[in-house]
Design a protein around this motif. Structure first.
Motif, PDB file in Angstrom:
ATOM      1  N   PHE A   1      41.346 107.436   4.824  1.00 23.38           N
ATOM      2  CA  PHE A   1      41.421 108.059   3.496  1.00 23.38           C
ATOM      3  C   PHE A   1      41.367 109.582   3.615  1.00 23.38           C
ATOM      4  O   PHE A   1      42.068 110.304   2.909  1.00 23.38           O
ATOM      5  N   ALA A   2      40.524 110.049   4.527  1.00 22.43           N
ATOM      6  CA  ALA A   2      40.417 111.500   4.690  1.00 22.43           C
ATOM      7  C   ALA A   2      41.726 112.083   5.217  1.00 22.43           C
ATOM      8  O   ALA A   2      42.170 113.149   4.783  1.00 22.43           O
ATOM      9  N   GLN A   3      42.351 111.339   6.128  1.00 19.41           N
ATOM     10  CA  GLN A   3      43.620 111.805   6.671  1.00 19.41           C
ATOM     11  C   GLN A   3      44.677 111.849   5.568  1.00 19.41           C
ATOM     12  O   GLN A   3      45.461 112.794   5.475  1.00 19.41           O
ATOM     13  N   ALA A   4      44.670 110.829   4.713  1.00 24.74           N
ATOM     14  CA  ALA A   4      45.615 110.812   3.591  1.00 24.74           C
ATOM     15  C   ALA A   4      45.349 112.014   2.680  1.00 24.74           C
ATOM     16  O   ALA A   4      46.289 112.670   2.204  1.00 24.74           O
TER      17      ALA A   4
ATOM     18  N   LEU B   1      50.702 103.874  23.059  1.00 20.93           N
ATOM     19  CA  LEU B   1      49.470 103.723  22.294  1.00 20.93           C
ATOM     20  C   LEU B   1      48.683 102.505  22.773  1.00 20.93           C
ATOM     21  O   LEU B   1      47.453 102.558  22.892  1.00 20.93           O
ATOM     22  N   ALA B   2      49.382 101.429  23.071  1.00 12.84           N
ATOM     23  CA  ALA B   2      48.698 100.206  23.487  1.00 12.84           C
ATOM     24  C   ALA B   2      47.901 100.458  24.759  1.00 12.84           C
ATOM     25  O   ALA B   2      46.751 100.031  24.878  1.00 12.84           O
ATOM     26  N   LEU B   3      48.497 101.169  25.705  1.00  9.25           N
ATOM     27  CA  LEU B   3      47.793 101.468  26.960  1.00  9.25           C
ATOM     28  C   LEU B   3      46.551 102.315  26.704  1.00  9.25           C
ATOM     29  O   LEU B   3      45.462 102.021  27.203  1.00  9.25           O
TER      30      LEU B   3
ATOM     31  N   VAL C   1      31.181 104.732  21.617  1.00 11.00           N
ATOM     32  CA  VAL C   1      32.406 105.401  21.174  1.00 11.00           C
ATOM     33  C   VAL C   1      32.608 106.606  22.072  1.00 11.00           C
ATOM     34  O   VAL C   1      31.798 107.528  22.082  1.00 11.00           O
ATOM     35  N   ASN C   2      33.683 106.571  22.837  1.00 10.13           N
ATOM     36  CA  ASN C   2      33.949 107.690  23.742  1.00 10.13           C
ATOM     37  C   ASN C   2      34.871 108.699  23.057  1.00 10.13           C
ATOM     38  O   ASN C   2      36.082 108.545  23.046  1.00 10.13           O
ATOM     39  N   VAL C   3      34.285 109.731  22.478  1.00  4.52           N
ATOM     40  CA  VAL C   3      35.077 110.726  21.752  1.00  4.52           C
ATOM     41  C   VAL C   3      35.959 111.527  22.716  1.00  4.52           C
ATOM     42  O   VAL C   3      36.961 112.118  22.326  1.00  4.52           O
ATOM     43  N   ALA C   4      35.589 111.519  23.995  1.00  2.68           N
ATOM     44  CA  ALA C   4      36.360 112.293  24.971  1.00  2.68           C
ATOM     45  C   ALA C   4      37.553 111.512  25.521  1.00  2.68           C
ATOM     46  O   ALA C   4      38.245 112.001  26.417  1.00  2.68           O
ATOM     47  N   HIS C   5      37.804 110.333  24.982  1.00  2.88           N
ATOM     48  CA  HIS C   5      38.900 109.510  25.503  1.00  2.88           C
ATOM     49  C   HIS C   5      40.243 110.248  25.459  1.00  2.88           C
ATOM     50  O   HIS C   5      41.024 110.204  26.403  1.00  2.88           O
ATOM     51  N   GLY C   6      40.480 110.938  24.355  1.00  5.48           N
ATOM     52  CA  GLY C   6      41.723 111.701  24.216  1.00  5.48           C
ATOM     53  C   GLY C   6      41.843 112.796  25.262  1.00  5.48           C
ATOM     54  O   GLY C   6      42.945 113.154  25.683  1.00  5.48           O
TER      55      GLY C   6
ATOM     56  N   HIS D   1      49.958 119.574  26.990  1.00  5.55           N
ATOM     57  CA  HIS D   1      49.377 120.686  26.242  1.00  5.55           C
ATOM     58  C   HIS D   1      47.883 120.437  26.130  1.00  5.55           C
ATOM     59  O   HIS D   1      47.462 119.297  25.996  1.00  5.55           O
ATOM     60  N   TYR D   2      47.108 121.481  26.171  1.00  2.34           N
ATOM     61  CA  TYR D   2      45.668 121.248  26.281  1.00  2.34           C
ATOM     62  C   TYR D   2      45.040 120.692  25.005  1.00  2.34           C
ATOM     63  O   TYR D   2      43.912 120.234  25.027  1.00  2.34           O
ATOM     64  N   LEU D   3      45.770 120.702  23.901  1.00  2.65           N
ATOM     65  CA  LEU D   3      45.214 120.143  22.665  1.00  2.65           C
ATOM     66  C   LEU D   3      45.815 118.777  22.326  1.00  2.65           C
ATOM     67  O   LEU D   3      45.630 118.273  21.229  1.00  2.65           O
ATOM     68  N   MET D   4      46.557 118.187  23.289  1.00  2.70           N
ATOM     69  CA  MET D   4      47.289 116.974  22.945  1.00  2.70           C
ATOM     70  C   MET D   4      46.407 115.741  22.831  1.00  2.70           C
ATOM     71  O   MET D   4      46.869 114.675  22.439  1.00  2.70           O
ATOM     72  N   GLY D   5      45.119 115.858  23.147  1.00  5.84           N
ATOM     73  CA  GLY D   5      44.260 114.678  23.174  1.00  5.84           C
ATOM     74  C   GLY D   5      43.825 114.163  21.812  1.00  5.84           C
ATOM     75  O   GLY D   5      43.380 113.036  21.688  1.00  5.84           O
ATOM     76  N   GLY D   6      43.945 114.981  20.791  1.00  6.28           N
ATOM     77  CA  GLY D   6      43.422 114.604  19.474  1.00  6.28           C
ATOM     78  C   GLY D   6      44.104 113.392  18.868  1.00  6.28           C
ATOM     79  O   GLY D   6      43.436 112.425  18.488  1.00  6.28           O
ATOM     80  N   ASP D   7      45.422 113.415  18.798  1.00  4.52           N
ATOM     81  CA  ASP D   7      46.145 112.320  18.157  1.00  4.52           C
ATOM     82  C   ASP D   7      45.949 110.979  18.853  1.00  4.52           C
ATOM     83  O   ASP D   7      45.665 109.980  18.195  1.00  4.52           O
ATOM     84  N   PRO D   8      46.102 110.920  20.191  1.00  6.44           N
ATOM     85  CA  PRO D   8      45.893 109.632  20.859  1.00  6.44           C
ATOM     86  C   PRO D   8      44.500 109.070  20.607  1.00  6.44           C
ATOM     87  O   PRO D   8      44.334 107.865  20.441  1.00  6.44           O
ATOM     88  N   LEU D   9      43.510 109.952  20.553  1.00  4.94           N
ATOM     89  CA  LEU D   9      42.143 109.475  20.318  1.00  4.94           C
ATOM     90  C   LEU D   9      42.064 108.773  18.959  1.00  4.94           C
ATOM     91  O   LEU D   9      41.619 107.638  18.863  1.00  4.94           O
ATOM     92  N   LEU D  10      42.523 109.460  17.932  1.00  8.30           N
ATOM     93  CA  LEU D  10      42.436 108.896  16.587  1.00  8.30           C
ATOM     94  C   LEU D  10      43.243 107.607  16.498  1.00  8.30           C
ATOM     95  O   LEU D  10      42.755 106.597  16.009  1.00  8.30           O
ATOM     96  N   LEU D  11      44.484 107.671  16.998  1.00  5.53           N
ATOM     97  CA  LEU D  11      45.343 106.500  16.886  1.00  5.53           C
ATOM     98  C   LEU D  11      44.771 105.313  17.654  1.00  5.53           C
ATOM     99  O   LEU D  11      44.763 104.185  17.162  1.00  5.53           O
TER     100      LEU D  11
END
Lengths: 439, 332, 293
Positions: B133-136, C21-23, C38-43, C219-229
């Motif tokens: 929801f926050a992302q939306a 993403l599956a991997l 929860v490993n926040v550093a996964h990304g 890119h050094y900031l590329m980890g954010g999206d994979p983590l969330l997804l």
């Protein structure tokens, strides 16, 4: 501490960091510095003016703007080195106090507060990303700290900011975009599809390019805004209508290479004319694998990355001092490509600051008002070593500078300038008038 | 969780300890108020901002620390306040108080709606639903760029930030006014939080955190209680957002991004989860960590990262949480 | 382009996203499932994989394929070693406390990101694809390497599935996941299992990154999206279900691609996001998860 900072971040070029700012400059400056550190001395006995002039440099060292920030920092250090070697500003040496804003508007605002109160700088300058400018400018205005941004955003001249904020060293998006339309309509085609990031920067492109294109009898056949969270682009390309004569693209951020490569895979050799903003490829080598298909396409360039056959002595001088070769890369590392179309803004801004300080007789923070007025009084800016990108006109009411733009074509994986706009092409009118605001 | 057990164990002696805890909080607030007369100009400016953000953390803690619901989407509530106030002031010409109320109200509405939907889930699913929801909401701030100017944001200019209260004019551009408004907001929210966690409702919240099923079987309407906690938490976050917009004159999409959902979580965990003052301590600590580290090195993130690791090894329950475990068990 | 081919393209694109993403998500799922953290550093492990891939491939001269092969072997190994180091020095010390772990892994995230910025720099850098061909469908051209990514990812997923369900090590892991105390009682070295699982999780992310880096630059900031997804994928799929993770990755990858066919891009993102939220509201235990014990 300053030492470790230096080696950690930019091992190659000598930097002027906050704590080593006075190192390696003219003897007079060094003597002055020595007197400030000697215990028991009354500080600055002779006159207040022997104290160095402190400029707070808000730089994107981390966060999304880091690729630009690194080069902004190099240009600033080179320029300050030159200014100091030539006797400083109004006889005072310049000290740069640089702080990282993390490319974040909240941290940017904190930085301005720190500059104004803790570091006691005379001027803050150098911010690139628009949202950091927007977050920081209100604080600069309220703390009455003269703030010179190098952002190319359409925020200063739109009237959103305040009397203390200027953009005298780089043209804004609205001006850049409008000046492209006549040439695009004339040479490439009148039916344009635009691909742009779906936020303010992209919206400025959309609005002002569409408007300018209509004036040329052109037509925008499709708008494709890309959300900033996107990492792959192929799925959007089928939205480009087949009637498109010109594809206009402007993307920023780390995804741009992907974007350009995928565009190439989509079209193969059979493509419409393509016109892009070099923002997509700043700090990226044109000969990167996957970019071959850009051959023959066109780019806006603020300042041509490749030294042109008719190179001015000013450009030669600028490249030499900053340490950039004829291909727009670092002389120490030919793979390290500069952000050539933007970073010159720092150089020119510093010389505007010099001009304004010297014209106003600025001695210290009590003369801020005179400094603001002196900046507003600047009009014509000549093409010289201080302004190597070209001559410009500064509008004191809008606090915004106007200048020439370049259109280059990719040929043999280089960028050749094919057109240089006039200053008038990028002029526009609005009712912004900061000079009437109270100081 | 030991915190809850401690509270339950001390339940009988609560009355006698009432004054001690209340006095402590009043003393801390008094110190925060008094600081403005002694600290330097820069600290003065920074502290005003830190107090607004600490209010956000206090709000976050009500849901996370006391109710045990980990939200990864609180930025949407902060942003609701930020945009509610910012758009109210810039587009609809509302005054300062009206804009603030508009911001708080936006947060109230949003948290009620989100609560009704998201509270059907618990645990990790709740984390993801709130994050989505926050992302939306973040994308909406970009989508409606015409009004919000997307990432670039809106600047609230001079005359929007003048107000008259109780017959006196206040200028929000003045640091003194700003400090005291920020302080007032934080003080009110800390006291609300203190009152809440010491009230019967607060104990139901903790009961839900410890064992929701048991609390349900004891006859408590856990859904309504959780909704109440979420709405209080979200509205407080929105109040912080609205105050941020009006005090610092900037409204932008970066405050709606995932980063600003993670930050209050970090502040709360650092200061001590489930303590009233923990969020304040955590926010202060994090600000000064970044600020001092960046004085010495541009690789300050490294310093902050190492500091976090050291802190977490020594104070796994956060500063105040660990302190409560070892020294002052009566800390609410 | 006609509707049919357009849809086909969107599905292809979605499949590439889903494969990577599956991997990544599988790595997170293992750590989440077995260690309950929860490993926040996964990304950041993902990002490190990409950055190291650039580094290894730029050290090897000659055919890009050799450089890529070196990268896909070496980068995950190095990342795995770094993960073990983090696990031993930090996570073990705080006894895998769920809340302290969040702070700790945020700390690790900051450290890794800053080191990458310092030593690798702020630029996005490309790695050349090991194979370079363009598949020409009747309606559009498509990158051949992307099809290779789908295939490679499928093979790796199958291999992981095999290890987890058909080997002794997989059994040990599943036992630990099911009930670590009982596992301990049966002389399973839970402590060492944790270290290995954490390393494997990081290595899966790194492998995914190496696969994607010829398409998407390091890119050094590329980890954010994979983590969330991946986080989303793991929850939607249902905790501890490999099958669920893969299915969720496909659903999320493809729905993102296909919804973008019908709406303007940002609106499509908003709708896709809300769709995910809705799935969880209707089925909080995830698509293939069991009600938590």
């Amino acid at each position: 501490m300053a030492k470790s900072k230096k080696t950690l971040i930019t091992p190659k070029r000598d930097l002027i960091t906050r704590r080593s700012a006075l190192k390696g400059i003219a003897a007079a400056g060094a003597a002055a510095a020595a007197s400030t550190t000697a215990p028991g001395f009354v500080r600055y006995v002779q006159a207040q003016t022997s104290e160095p002039l402190k400029l707070g440099f808000q730089v994107h060292k981390t966060g999304i703007g880091a690729a630009y920030g690194r080069w902004y920092e190099r240009v600033v250090n080179a320029c300050v080195g030159e200014i100091n070697a030539n006797g400083g500003i109004a006889g005072r040496q310049v000290e740069i106090v640089s702080e990282d804003d993390g490319t974040d508007p909240k941290r940017g605002a904190e930085m301005i507060e720190k500059f104004a109160t803790q570091h006691g700088v005379d001027i803050a300058f150098g911010t690139l990303f628009s949202h950091v400018v927007m977050g920081s400018a209100p604080r600069a205005g309220e703390l009455k700290l003269p703030y010179y941004v190098v952002s190319e955003g359409y925020h200063v001249s739109s009237g959103a900011l305040n009397r203390y904020t200027f953009q005298p060293g780089i043209t804004d998006v609205r001006s850049q975009v409008s000046s492209m339309a006549p040439w695009v309509a004339d040479k490439l085609g009148k039916k344009v599809t635009m691909i742009y990031p779906d936020y303010a920067f992209g919206h400025d492109h959309r609005d002002y390019f569409s408007e300018a294109m209509k004036k040329q009898g052109g037509e925008i056949v499709e708008l494709i805004p890309i959300p900033p969270t996107e990492t792959s682009y192929t799925k959007y390309f089928p939205k480009i209508p087949s009637s498109t004569e010109v594809l206009y693209h402007v993307m920023v951020g780390p995804g741009v290479l992907t974007f350009v490569k995928e565009l190439g895979e989509h079209y193969g050799s059979n493509r419409p004319e393509i016109f892009g903003f070099i923002d997509s490829l700043e700090a990226v080598p044109i000969d990167s694998p996957g970019l071959e298909f850009l051959e023959g396409t066109y780019f806006w360039e603020g300042y041509p990355r490749y030294a042109q056959p008719d190179q001015t002595p000013y450009d030669k001088h600028y490249r030499e001092v900053v340490g950039v070769n004829d291909e727009g890369a670092s002389v120490n590392d030919p793979k390290d490509i500069s952000t050539y179309s933007h970073m010159f803004g720092c150089w020119e801004t510093l010389y505007i600051i010099k001009q304004a300080i010297e014209a106003s007789g600025y001695k210290g923070p009590k003369d801020k008002a005179a400094l603001i007025e002196a900046t507003e009084a600047i009009t014509d800016i000549p093409w010289d070593n201080q302004h190597p990108q070209g001559d410009k006109v500064f509008n004191g009411k809008m606090h915004q500078v106007f200048g020439h733009q370049n259109i280059s074509q990719v040929a043999n994986s280089k960028l050749d300038v094919v057109h240089r706009t006039s200053i008038e092409d990028g002029m526009y009118e609005n009712d912004t008038d900061y000079s009437k605001m109270p100081l | 969780m030991s915190a809850g057990d401690t509270m339950a164990a001390h339940g009988a002696t609560r009355r006698g300890l009432f004054d001690k805890a209340l006095l402590l909080h009043l003393a801390v607030l008094a110190v925060l108020f008094g600081l403005q007369f002694v600290i330097g100009e820069y600290q003065h400016l920074s502290l005003a901002r830190v107090m607004v953000l600490a209010t956000y953390a206090v709000g976050y803690n009500i849901l996370f620390g006391y109710t045990g619901l980990l939200s990864l989407g609180h930025a949407m509530f902060f942003a609701a306040g930020l945009y509610g106030a910012g758009i109210g002031a810039s587009q609809f010409g509302l005054g300062v108080q009206e804009s603030f109320i508009a911001g708080v109200f936006s947060g109230l509405v949003l948290s009620t709606v989100i609560g009704l939907i998201a509270l059907r889930t618990t645990g990790v699913a709740f984390m993801i639903v709130t994050m989505m929801f926050a992302q939306a909401c973040y994308l909406l701030t970009l989508y409606f760029g015409e009004y919000t100017r997307g990432d670039e944001g809106i600047v609230l200019k001079g005359d929007i930030r003048q107000m008259v209260m109780f017959g006196y004019p206040f200028d929000l551009t003045s640091p003194v006014v700003r400090y005291n408004i920020a302080f007032g907001l934080l003080a009110v929210c800390v006291l609300i939080c203190l009152a809440l966690v010491r009230s019967p409702t607060g104990r139901v919240l903790v009961a839900i955190r410890e064992n929701e099923e048991r609390a349900g079987m004891l006859g408590y309407d856990t859904f309504r209680t959780k909704l109440f906690a979420l709405v209080v938490s979200g509205t407080m976050s929105a109040a912080a957002g609205a105050a941020y917009a009006l005090l610092f004159a900037y409204v932008g999409a970066s405050f709606a991004s995932i980063q600003y959902s993670i930050l209050p979580l970090l502040w709360v965990l650092l200061g001590g989860i489930g303590t009233v003052l923990g969020p304040v301590v955590g926010t202060l600590l994090m600000f000064y960590l970044v600020d001092y580290a960046s004085e010495y090195t541009s690789a300050y993130m490294l310093v902050v990262g190492v500091a976090l690791l050291i802190l977490v090894v020594w104070f796994p329950k956060g500063l105040l949480g660990t302190l409560r475990e070892r020294v002052i068990a009566w800390l609410p | 382009m006609d509707f049919g081919p357009y849809l086909f393209l969107a599905v292809l694109e979605g499949t590439v996203t889903a494969a990577v993403l599956a991997l990544t998500a599988l790595g997170l799922s293992l750590v989440f499932g077995v260690m309950r953290i929860v490993n926040v550093a996964h990304g950041e492990f993902f990002m490190l994989g990409a950055v190291l891939a650039w580094w290894f491939s730029s050290m090897v001269s000659g055919s890009p394929a050799i450089g890529f092969l070196v990268a896909i072997v070496m980068a995950p190994l190095v990342v795995g070693a770094i993960a073990v180091l983090c696990e031993r020095t930090v996570l073990k010390r705080i006894n895998y406390d769920p809340e302290a772990t969040i702070v700790a892994t945020i700390g690790i995230l900051y450290i890794i990101q800053q080191l990458a910025l310092t030593f690798y720099g702020a630029d996005a850098r490309p790695v050349q694809a090991p194979v370079n061909f363009r598949v020409v469908f009747p309606w559009f051209g498509y990158s051949g390497y992307k099809l290779v990514v789908i295939a490679a990812s499928a093979v790796l997923l199958l291999a992981t599935w095999f290890v987890l369900t058909r080997t002794r090590f997989g059994l040990i892991m599943r036992a630990t996941q099911f009930d670590s105390e009982t596992a301990q009682a049966f002389a399973i070295p839970v402590d060492r299992v944790y270290a290995v699982v954490f390393a494997i999780g990081a290595m899966l992310a790194a492998t995914a990154a190496v696969l994607i880096v010829p398409i998407q630059q390091a890119h050094y900031l590329m980890g954010g999206d994979p983590l969330l997804l991946s986080f989303i994928v793991v929850i939607i799929g249902g905790l501890g279900s490999i099958f669920g993770t893969v299915v969720a990755a496909i659903i999320i990858g493809i729905s993102d691609g296909v919804i973008s066919v019908f709406f303007t891009p940002t609106l499509a993102k908003i709708l896709a996001t809300l769709l995910v939220a809705l799935v969880l509201v209707l089925r909080p235990q995830g698509l293939f998860g069991k009600t938590p014990r």
